[in-house]
Design a protein around this motif. Structure first.
Motif, PDB file in Angstrom:
ATOM      1  N   HIS A 140       5.221   0.209  -2.135  1.00  0.00           N
ATOM      2  CA  HIS A 140       3.773   0.385  -2.026  1.00  0.00           C
ATOM      3  C   HIS A 140       3.203  -0.587  -0.998  1.00  0.00           C
ATOM      4  N   GLN A 141       2.430  -0.045  -0.107  1.00  0.00           N
ATOM      5  CA  GLN A 141       1.766  -0.855   0.916  1.00  0.00           C
ATOM      6  C   GLN A 141       0.251  -0.667   0.773  1.00  0.00           C
ATOM      7  N   GLN A 142      -0.455  -1.737   1.037  1.00  0.00           N
ATOM      8  CA  GLN A 142      -1.917  -1.606   1.088  1.00  0.00           C
ATOM      9  C   GLN A 142      -2.316  -1.290   2.515  1.00  0.00           C
ATOM     10  N   ILE A 143      -2.950  -0.159   2.729  1.00  0.00           N
ATOM     11  CA  ILE A 143      -3.395   0.247   4.061  1.00  0.00           C
ATOM     12  C   ILE A 143      -4.905   0.425   4.057  1.00  0.00           C
ATOM     13  N   TYR A 144      -5.453   0.533   5.266  1.00  0.00           N
ATOM     14  CA  TYR A 144      -6.895   0.752   5.417  1.00  0.00           C
ATOM     15  C   TYR A 144      -7.117   2.072   6.126  1.00  0.00           C
ATOM     16  N   LEU A 145      -8.095   2.837   5.638  1.00  0.00           N
ATOM     17  CA  LEU A 145      -8.417   4.137   6.206  1.00  0.00           C
ATOM     18  C   LEU A 145      -9.861   4.137   6.697  1.00  0.00           C
ATOM     19  N   GLU A 146     -10.106   4.912   7.738  1.00  0.00           N
ATOM     20  CA  GLU A 146     -11.491   5.064   8.215  1.00  0.00           C
ATOM     21  C   GLU A 146     -12.260   5.942   7.224  1.00  0.00           C
TER      22      GLU A 146
END
Length: 783
Positions: A636-642
């Motif tokens: 699991h990775q924490q990502i950022y989305l627009e």
């Protein structure tokens, strides 16, 4: 005065006294303690005392060990025919002897005997010496000594056990089987009368000879029984109608391989076993039925073992099919050492749970794998990318098992297997390597069933003893009815694996897909919950199926005893159908109780099954209560989305306070490539916005060939060499990939990263590079 008279007599007649003392001592020791030393047959009985089979004595005689009792009918017939005053005389009958002597003198030859049963027993003991008055005197003396030593009942039992009944048949018990196919207590009055007259003239029984004489002797005895009110008129009339035996019956052969197994240590003895006769006959029928089908594929041998988990008693022992000598029908495949296939996988699964190095829901890579030159393959030759550990066990996938064994350590697992005492498993860890869990090892059906039964009993005992173990839990199967399981002392310490780990293993094994026709078993109330495992050795030589319930273990082996492999022979298709047919014969068992005291709650990642991190979706599961060495979730990775959630962003292109943070389940490229095929809900990472500087994580990996591979180019029907297809997995399939051989550009791919090339013989470096500059490199050798 009396004492002085005795002293005076001794002084006056010392020689007479010594002679008398000598005669007394001689009389006391004239009869050996053991009357009969001839070898006896090996006799094997069921738990209820029914004859399962027998091996003829070494001297070629059918002579069973001495009987425990003589049936009333035969005793009545025998005494009325041979010795009516048996219970009254001291070993000889003076009246009978006088009558016989008078009759013989009158006729001028021996026409009548006056011997008692005690004298006849002495004659049998002395080897049927030629009759004479001197021999008669010896028999008389020994008969009286016999009466002093033994009870009338013992004398009668010994006579019934050693009397000749014609041909090579010695003793009442075997005579009943050979001439009537019955146990002695099942004999009718007519049958008992027939056998009672035979020792007097055993030659009368030969088939087709002397039938009239034998019939006359039998009928005279029946008339005597009637006249002496031993039988009534109806019984007498019906007995006269019964026919004489015409030919010998074969002795039962209900468990021939068990008979030979027991004869190795108990030759010439009568052994009452733990075998359930009715179950044994039913399992024999099942094996015969499946053998008729298997031999169409030239598969000729099979074996089945059924054990009671709680008592460790063997309930059924079928060592082989009813095949012929050409196909090794006499080989006991219950005891034969064979390749184990996959049946050791549950031991590895349990060992890793017990060591705190595995959780049932953990994802295990299931991708093309090469470890130190070893390339394991799944039985179905496909890959799932990643699979839960419990599902990998249920599906018996080889690649996940090999990866687990590599992580756990071959040496450590090999040392633990010593605890089970598996015959055939006698080489060091480096001999087996990673094949140890795939059939590189050998063992027997006997030892494997023993081990599975001991694991099941561990869980049962933990519940029954309020959370304790037995030190002697892993004991050998019991085959003799008089033996009892000794599990040793109780302890709070586990024997080898804790109850929780074993319970979780059985839970995983319960979910194994059943053979054709049983796929929907869980939807039927009458279906049995069975933890079971199949195995198939290399070359389809050995097919295994072992099933466990709370109360029983059933083990099945199918194959050819000579080691010939056959197509379509597998644990699921060949052994499992027999397994479930046998389980249908057994009483229904409740499922194992969960050993709650050996569990503790733990938060794990919902998708990966590893220990949960802060960004994982979580669930709480029960795991064995011990120090845990399972790693936190790395998928699991924490990502950022627009705002729209379609693209990834990072600090290089947007203020992250305006972006949406989300935890994303991300698999490595090669795992993802296969995982997506069977998991349509899996979502790959979204692409970055165009203005974002992308991270440089590993994004591509070779699928085929693997690094270090040695291979040859195959020619087609036209004689030209086929291209070698190179395959690559990329986390962003739309990316263009450029291909190089030995630094020379050979082509590019987009979306589907496969390219056919014709490398020359020799070593080559293959490079794949995408537009972002990332590359994957392998070396191969073309032979």
């Amino acid at each position: 005065m009396k004492s002085s008279s005795v002293v005076t007599f001794i002084k006056r007649h010392p020689k007479k006294l010594l002679l008398g003392l000598f005669l007394v001592i001689a009389y006391y020791f004239c009869l050996p303690k053991q009357l009969f030393t001839a070898p006896t047959a090996t006799v094997v009985e069921s738990s209820s005392g029914r004859l399962l089979g027998a091996l003829i004595a070494d001297d070629g005689q059918w002579r069973f060990p001495e009987v425990d009792s003589v049936p009333h009918k035969f005793e009545t017939c025998l005494l009325l025919f041979e010795d009516a005053y048996f219970y009254q005389h001291p070993g000889f009958n003076p009246v009978a002897m006088a009558k016989a002597l008078a009759a013989n003198i009158k006729s001028g030859r021996t026409i009548r005997g006056g011997s008692t049963l005690s004298q006849q027993l002495i004659r049998l003991h002395r080897g049927q010496k030629q009759r004479s008055y001197g021999e008669k005197l010896i028999e008389l003396i020994l008969a009286t000594r016999l009466e002093f030593r033994h009870s009338k009942s013992d004398i009668l039992k010994r006579y019934a056990s050693h009397a000749p009944f014609g041909g090579n048949v010695v003793g009442l018990e075997v005579a009943a089987w050979r001439y009537f196919g019955l146990q002695v207590h099942q004999l009718s009055w007519a049958e008992s009368a027939t056998l009672a007259v035979l020792p007097n003239a055993p030659s009368l029984i030969y088939p087709g000879k002397n039938q009239d004489r034998l019939l006359q002797k039998r009928n005279r005895l029946l008339y005597k029984l009637y006249k002496n009110n031993r039988i009534d008129s109806t019984t007498y009339q019906l007995a006269l109608l019964e026919k004489l035996p015409q030919k010998p019956f074969p002795l039962p052969k209900k468990a021939p391989h068990l008979l030979h197994y027991i004869a190795k240590d108990d030759k010439g003895k009568r052994i009452r076993t733990t075998i359930d006769e009715n179950l044994q006959l039913s399992v024999n029928t099942i094996v015969d039925k499946h053998y008729q089908h298997l031999r169409q594929n030239q598969v000729h041998n099979a074996a089945v073992l059924v054990m009671d988990v709680n008592t460790r008693k063997v309930l059924s022992y079928v060592g082989n099919t009813p095949t012929d000598k050409e196909h090794e029908k006499d080989v006991d495949m219950v005891q034969a050492v064979r390749s184990t296939g996959s049946v050791l996988k549950p031991f590895l699964y349990t060992a890793m749970l017990d060591a705190g190095e595995l959780l049932p829901g953990m994802l295990i890579p299931d991708i093309p794998t090469q470890i130190a030159g070893y390339t394991p393959q799944n039985f179905n030759e496909s890959y799932s990318g990643a699979i839960r550990a419990d599902k990998a066990l249920a599906k018996s996938l080889n690649i996940p098992s090999v990866r687990l064994l590599q992580d756990y350590g071959v040496q450590k697992f090999r040392e633990q297997l010593n605890f089970f005492g598996l015959r055939g498993l006698n080489k060091p860890a480096n001999h087996y390597g990673l094949t140890l869990v795939l059939g590189g090892a050998e063992s027997t059906l006997w030892d494997l069933c023993k081990s599975y039964a001991s694991m099941a009993s561990t869980v049962n005992h933990f519940i029954e003893t309020s959370s304790e173990y037995y030190k002697g839990e892993f004991i050998a199967p019991i085959i003799k009815d008089k033996d009892q399981a000794d599990f040793g002392e109780k302890s709070t310490e586990k024997t080898i694996f804790d109850a929780a780990s074993i319970y979780l293993t059985f839970e995983a094994m319960k979910e194994v897909n059943r053979p054709d026709g049983n796929e929907s078993w869980e939807f039927f109330d009458s279906s049995k919950q069975v933890a079971w495992k199949t195995g198939t050795s290399f070359g389809n030589k050995d097919a295994w199926a072992i099933g466990v319930t709370k109360d029983h273990v059933v083990g099945v082996w199918v194959g050819n005893a000579d080691g010939e492999g056959r197509p379509n022979v597998s644990g699921v298709s060949s052994a499992a159908p027999i397994l479930f047919d046998v389980f249908d014969l057994l009483p229904r068992s409740s499922w194992f109780q969960e050993p709650l005291d050996e569990f503790m709650p733990m938060e794990t990642c919902l998708e990966s099954g590893y220990l949960a991190t802060e960004i994982c979706p979580k669930k709480t599961v029960a795991i064995p209560n011990k120090e845990n060495f399972v790693a936190p979730c790395m998928y699991h990775q924490q990502i950022y989305l627009e705002d729209q959630g379609q693209y990834r962003v990072n600090a290089s292109c947007i203020d992250l306070s305006n972006a949406k943070a989300e935890s994303w389940f991300v698999l490595p490229p090669l795992i993802e490539y296969y995982y997506k095929r069977s998991h349509p809900t899996y979502k790959s990472l979204p692409p970055f916005l165009a203005d974002c500087i992308q991270d440089s994580g590993k994004q591509m990996e070779f699928i085929y060939p693997k690094n270090g591979s040695r291979m040859s180019l195959v020619k087609n029907f036209e004689g030209k060499k086929n291209e070698l297809i190179f395959k690559l997995a990329h986390s962003k399939p739309a990316t263009t990939v450029y291909w190089y051989i030995d630094e020379k550009f050979v082509g590019k791919t987009t979306h589907f990263h496969e390219i056919g090339l014709l490398p020359r013989v020799g070593e080559h470096k293959i490079t794949a590079m995408d537009t972002s500059g990332q590359e994957a490199v392998i070396s191969i050798t073309i032979e």
